[in-house]
Write an enzyme that holds these catalytic residues in place. Sequence first.
Site, PDB file in Angstrom:
ATOM      1  N   HIS A 115      41.909  42.915  54.221  1.00 20.57           N
ATOM      2  CA  HIS A 115      40.864  43.300  55.184  1.00 20.57           C
ATOM      3  C   HIS A 115      40.505  44.772  54.952  1.00 20.57           C
ATOM      4  O   HIS A 115      41.544  45.605  54.809  1.00 20.57           O
ATOM      5  CB  HIS A 115      41.118  42.951  56.761  1.00 20.57           C
ATOM      6  CG  HIS A 115      39.902  43.026  57.596  1.00 20.57           C
ATOM      7  ND1 HIS A 115      39.575  44.123  58.056  1.00 20.57           N
ATOM      8  CD2 HIS A 115      39.326  41.946  58.210  1.00 20.57           C
ATOM      9  CE1 HIS A 115      38.309  43.920  58.851  1.00 20.57           C
ATOM     10  NE2 HIS A 115      38.279  42.531  58.973  1.00 20.57           N
ATOM     11  N   CYS A 137      34.793  41.055  55.346  1.00 17.67           N
ATOM     12  CA  CYS A 137      35.533  42.401  55.275  1.00 17.67           C
ATOM     13  C   CYS A 137      36.677  42.404  54.268  1.00 17.67           C
ATOM     14  O   CYS A 137      37.590  43.202  54.441  1.00 17.67           O
ATOM     15  CB  CYS A 137      35.879  42.740  56.598  1.00 17.67           C
ATOM     16  SG  CYS A 137      34.685  42.886  57.764  1.00 17.67           S
TER      17      CYS A 137
HETATM   18  N1  PLP Z   1      42.727  42.501  59.551  1.00 18.05           N
HETATM   19  C1  PLP Z   1      42.786  41.105  59.363  1.00 18.05           C
HETATM   20  C2  PLP Z   1      43.475  40.387  58.501  1.00 18.05           C
HETATM   21  C3  PLP Z   1      41.481  40.764  59.885  1.00 18.05           C
HETATM   22  O1  PLP Z   1      41.235  39.387  59.823  1.00 18.05           O
HETATM   23  C4  PLP Z   1      40.547  41.454  60.867  1.00 18.05           C
HETATM   24  C5  PLP Z   1      39.382  40.831  61.562  1.00 18.05           C
HETATM   25  O2  PLP Z   1      38.759  39.937  60.844  1.00 18.05           O
HETATM   26  C6  PLP Z   1      40.878  42.919  60.944  1.00 18.05           C
HETATM   27  C7  PLP Z   1      42.222  43.370  60.454  1.00 18.05           C
HETATM   28  C8  PLP Z   1      40.148  43.612  61.853  1.00 18.05           C
HETATM   29  O3  PLP Z   1      40.343  43.328  63.278  1.00 18.05           O
HETATM   30  P1  PLP Z   1      39.450  43.823  64.352  1.00 18.05           P
HETATM   31  O4  PLP Z   1      38.031  43.871  63.862  1.00 18.05           O
HETATM   32  O5  PLP Z   1      39.915  43.053  65.550  1.00 18.05           O
HETATM   33  O6  PLP Z   1      39.972  45.222  64.513  1.00 18.05           O
END
Ligand code: PLP
Length: 415
Positions: free
Chosen positions: A129, A372
Amino acid sequence: MPHPTLPYDVEAVRNDFPILHQEHHPGTPLIYLDNAASSQKPRQVIEAMNEYYRTTHSNVHRGIHKLSESATLAYEGARKKIRSFINASNWREVIFTRGTTESINLVAQTWGRANLGPGDVVVSSVMEHHANIVPWQILAAERGFSIEYIPVTSDGQLDLEVYERLLTQRSVKLVSVVHCSNVLGTVNPIADMARQAHQHGALFLADGAQSVPHMPVDVQALDVDFFVFSGHKMAGPTGIGILYAKRAILESMPPYQGGGDMIAQVTLQGSTWNELPYKFEAGTPSIAEAIGLGAAVDYLGQLGMTTIHRHEQSIIQYALERLSEIPGITVYGPDACRKGAVAAFTLERIHAHDVAQLLDADGIAVRAGHHCAMPLHQHLGVTASARASFYLYSTPSEVDKLAEALYKTRRAFAL
Ligand code: PLP
């Protein structure tokens, strides 16, 4: 196709989630399949937060009045529930943040800024991500270290031979990798990867945003140095998340933000820092949200994470079977036994946004876009995919409706 047998009464569970009983459009029930973006909340979480605001709200750690003491007890009680949920060895290793993104930025800006410089390497992967790519890129531009990415194999796994080579041949200080991919669903062998990183003197950060909500996680068994996740993907509220890190590492790290609560002593000449975890919790925290996350952890714990995982395994296996019937579909990632409850897919000759829009008309909420994870989509050779992601309240009938709606989508495009 016969429905799988599920490990619990999913209709009883669904009754705990008020939002699942509303119509998405007049006459069309909601089928919520966007759980990887954010999950829905049971009334136990909503009520815990309401109750806190109705009866207990005050600032924490500050007042000596009874309300402040009660708010502090509830806030710290939530931290202890989370400690036990992920089996951290001490409650001081559990830092409240705004979510996964802030947790990774915290590690980058404190541990990273203090420990990374020219010649050093951070290893990440192509399936991350953006939250686990961009903070390292920002810091690398400032500190002059480099980032290497573990490639993804054709069956959606991390290429562990390249990983081994990177560890042997480069001066790796940190490996920062996702536990479960938010697009492919791949569950990475984090415990083995952390052990290998340690053998080469590197620390290991696991992004647990898509694992903690769906499967049992024991940070001591995984032996990771940092572990991060978000409350809103695990039946808890938005605006709250966790950074877990081993105590000795947290002790060695400089603070993140400066302000109230994170100090021991302030003079006009300088300041000293509070003990853990408060050193990393500057300012008034998200008190109701922490309490809500505590209630979410209670809720998940009562169902049992192993049972939730079994439920989701049945659902994703059934979903992959149903989706595979649809002509022109490509579903990304490994087979059901090696992935979480996420199915990202494209339909030949129909853009993912059109797919999501037509599904929405049938009451089905899925996500479309790059989720993302732009580098991963570049690797897959597509600019966007549609993603159906399931949770503890998902049912085989919802999967059937998704499959029917996808047939309908194809017909709408005269395919
Ligand atoms: N990492 C992963 C694997 C995710 O799926 C997400 C959100 O979709 C994030 C990080 C970021 O999470 P947040 O937006 O809650 O900070």
